[in-house]
Design a protein around this motif. Sequence first.
Motif, mmCIF file in Angstrom:
data_model
loop_
_atom_site.group_PDB
_atom_site.id
_atom_site.type_symbol
_atom_site.label_atom_id
_atom_site.label_comp_id
_atom_site.label_asym_id
_atom_site.label_seq_id
_atom_site.Cartn_x
_atom_site.Cartn_y
_atom_site.Cartn_z
ATOM 1 N N LEU A 1 13.703 -8.009 -52.321
ATOM 2 C CA LEU A 1 14.995 -8.032 -51.627
ATOM 3 C C LEU A 1 15.715 -9.346 -51.874
ATOM 4 O O LEU A 1 16.898 -9.366 -52.220
ATOM 5 C CB LEU A 1 14.793 -7.806 -50.122
ATOM 6 C CG LEU A 1 16.045 -7.954 -49.257
ATOM 7 C CD1 LEU A 1 17.072 -6.890 -49.622
ATOM 8 C CD2 LEU A 1 15.654 -7.870 -47.781
ATOM 9 N N GLN A 2 15.014 -10.464 -51.732
ATOM 10 C CA GLN A 2 15.641 -11.758 -51.965
ATOM 11 C C GLN A 2 16.073 -11.903 -53.423
ATOM 12 O O GLN A 2 17.157 -12.412 -53.697
ATOM 13 C CB GLN A 2 14.708 -12.901 -51.569
ATOM 14 C CG GLN A 2 15.416 -14.241 -51.667
ATOM 15 C CD GLN A 2 14.665 -15.350 -50.986
ATOM 16 O OE1 GLN A 2 13.498 -15.214 -50.642
ATOM 17 N NE2 GLN A 2 15.337 -16.464 -50.791
ATOM 18 N N ALA A 3 15.261 -11.448 -54.348
ATOM 19 C CA ALA A 3 15.631 -11.513 -55.765
ATOM 20 C C ALA A 3 16.885 -10.682 -56.032
ATOM 21 O O ALA A 3 17.776 -11.104 -56.789
ATOM 22 C CB ALA A 3 14.477 -11.037 -56.642
ATOM 23 N N SER A 4 16.980 -9.525 -55.407
ATOM 24 C CA SER A 4 18.162 -8.673 -55.566
ATOM 25 C C SER A 4 19.413 -9.346 -55.002
ATOM 26 O O SER A 4 20.484 -9.319 -55.616
ATOM 27 C CB SER A 4 17.915 -7.328 -54.879
ATOM 28 O OG SER A 4 19.087 -6.555 -54.859
ATOM 29 N N MET A 5 19.273 -9.954 -53.842
ATOM 30 C CA MET A 5 20.416 -10.645 -53.232
ATOM 31 C C MET A 5 20.821 -11.853 -54.077
ATOM 32 O O MET A 5 22.019 -12.102 -54.281
ATOM 33 C CB MET A 5 20.080 -11.041 -51.792
ATOM 34 C CG MET A 5 19.909 -9.821 -50.889
ATOM 35 S SD MET A 5 19.204 -10.211 -49.274
ATOM 36 C CE MET A 5 20.660 -10.807 -48.421
ATOM 37 N N ASP A 6 19.848 -12.611 -54.594
ATOM 38 C CA ASP A 6 20.153 -13.738 -55.479
ATOM 39 C C ASP A 6 20.849 -13.255 -56.746
ATOM 40 O O ASP A 6 21.771 -13.906 -57.244
ATOM 41 C CB ASP A 6 18.882 -14.508 -55.843
ATOM 42 C CG ASP A 6 18.448 -15.484 -54.767
ATOM 43 O OD1 ASP A 6 19.225 -15.727 -53.815
ATOM 44 O OD2 ASP A 6 17.332 -16.013 -54.877
ATOM 45 N N ALA A 7 20.424 -12.101 -57.263
ATOM 46 C CA ALA A 7 21.073 -11.545 -58.462
ATOM 47 C C ALA A 7 22.524 -11.193 -58.171
ATOM 48 O O ALA A 7 23.405 -11.387 -59.028
ATOM 49 C CB ALA A 7 20.307 -10.321 -58.958
ATOM 50 N N ASP A 8 22.800 -10.698 -56.968
ATOM 51 C CA ASP A 8 24.188 -10.397 -56.602
ATOM 52 C C ASP A 8 25.027 -11.677 -56.524
ATOM 53 O O ASP A 8 26.189 -11.699 -56.940
ATOM 54 C CB ASP A 8 24.252 -9.647 -55.274
ATOM 55 C CG ASP A 8 23.915 -8.172 -55.409
ATOM 56 O OD1 ASP A 8 23.902 -7.661 -56.555
ATOM 57 O OD2 ASP A 8 23.672 -7.524 -54.375
ATOM 58 N N ILE A 9 24.445 -12.746 -55.997
ATOM 59 C CA ILE A 9 25.155 -14.030 -55.951
ATOM 60 C C ILE A 9 25.388 -14.530 -57.370
ATOM 61 O O ILE A 9 26.499 -14.975 -57.706
ATOM 62 C CB ILE A 9 24.374 -15.062 -55.102
ATOM 63 C CG1 ILE A 9 24.346 -14.628 -53.633
ATOM 64 C CG2 ILE A 9 24.999 -16.449 -55.244
ATOM 65 C CD1 ILE A 9 23.394 -15.435 -52.770
ATOM 66 N N ALA A 10 24.371 -14.443 -58.217
ATOM 67 C CA ALA A 10 24.526 -14.870 -59.618
ATOM 68 C C ALA A 10 25.614 -14.065 -60.316
ATOM 69 O O ALA A 10 26.355 -14.597 -61.152
ATOM 70 C CB ALA A 10 23.190 -14.741 -60.356
#
Length: 166
Positions: free
Chosen positions: A21-30
């Motif tokens: 989940l955190q990786a997915s959210m970080d990918a959205d920020i990126a």
Amino acid sequence: MPQDHASDPSRHSHWRPLRLLQASMDADIARLYAEKRIEGLKPSFVMELLRLHATGPMTITELAESVGRTHSALSQKVSAMRTAGWVRTVAGEDARSKKVTLTDEARDIVGRLAAEWRATEAAIAEIEAEIPYPLTRVVTDIEQALERKSFHDRIAEKLAQDPAWE
């Protein structure tokens, strides 16, 4: 040799969904950075860049303490941020010390980074309002449980009962 999925303990993980989940959210920020053509910026760099902007140059030790990380972890991150062109090191007060400072490129986008930070925090607050048990509450509850008995001690107790650990 046939694979024995039943004997592979890594097939079950309580924490993997949170990491994903955190990786997915970080990918959205990126993705937001990419849409603004901000190249080479990782979401994990932003806190340190904002902190350096707010406080000015700091030693790695000072920066690590400021963001609650170890010196070793921050040293590695500063190296990655330097390679990406977001920070540089300059001489400190004495010949032995170095300070980390923002590059001109970082200074040019720090306003955008602050806006993204505020928007991200607002989006997280919005999500937490939609769910019955907010993640910030989960973190607080886990911290309190770990004050009662550390994670280390909990794992050590389980390992003491497992003959494979001996």
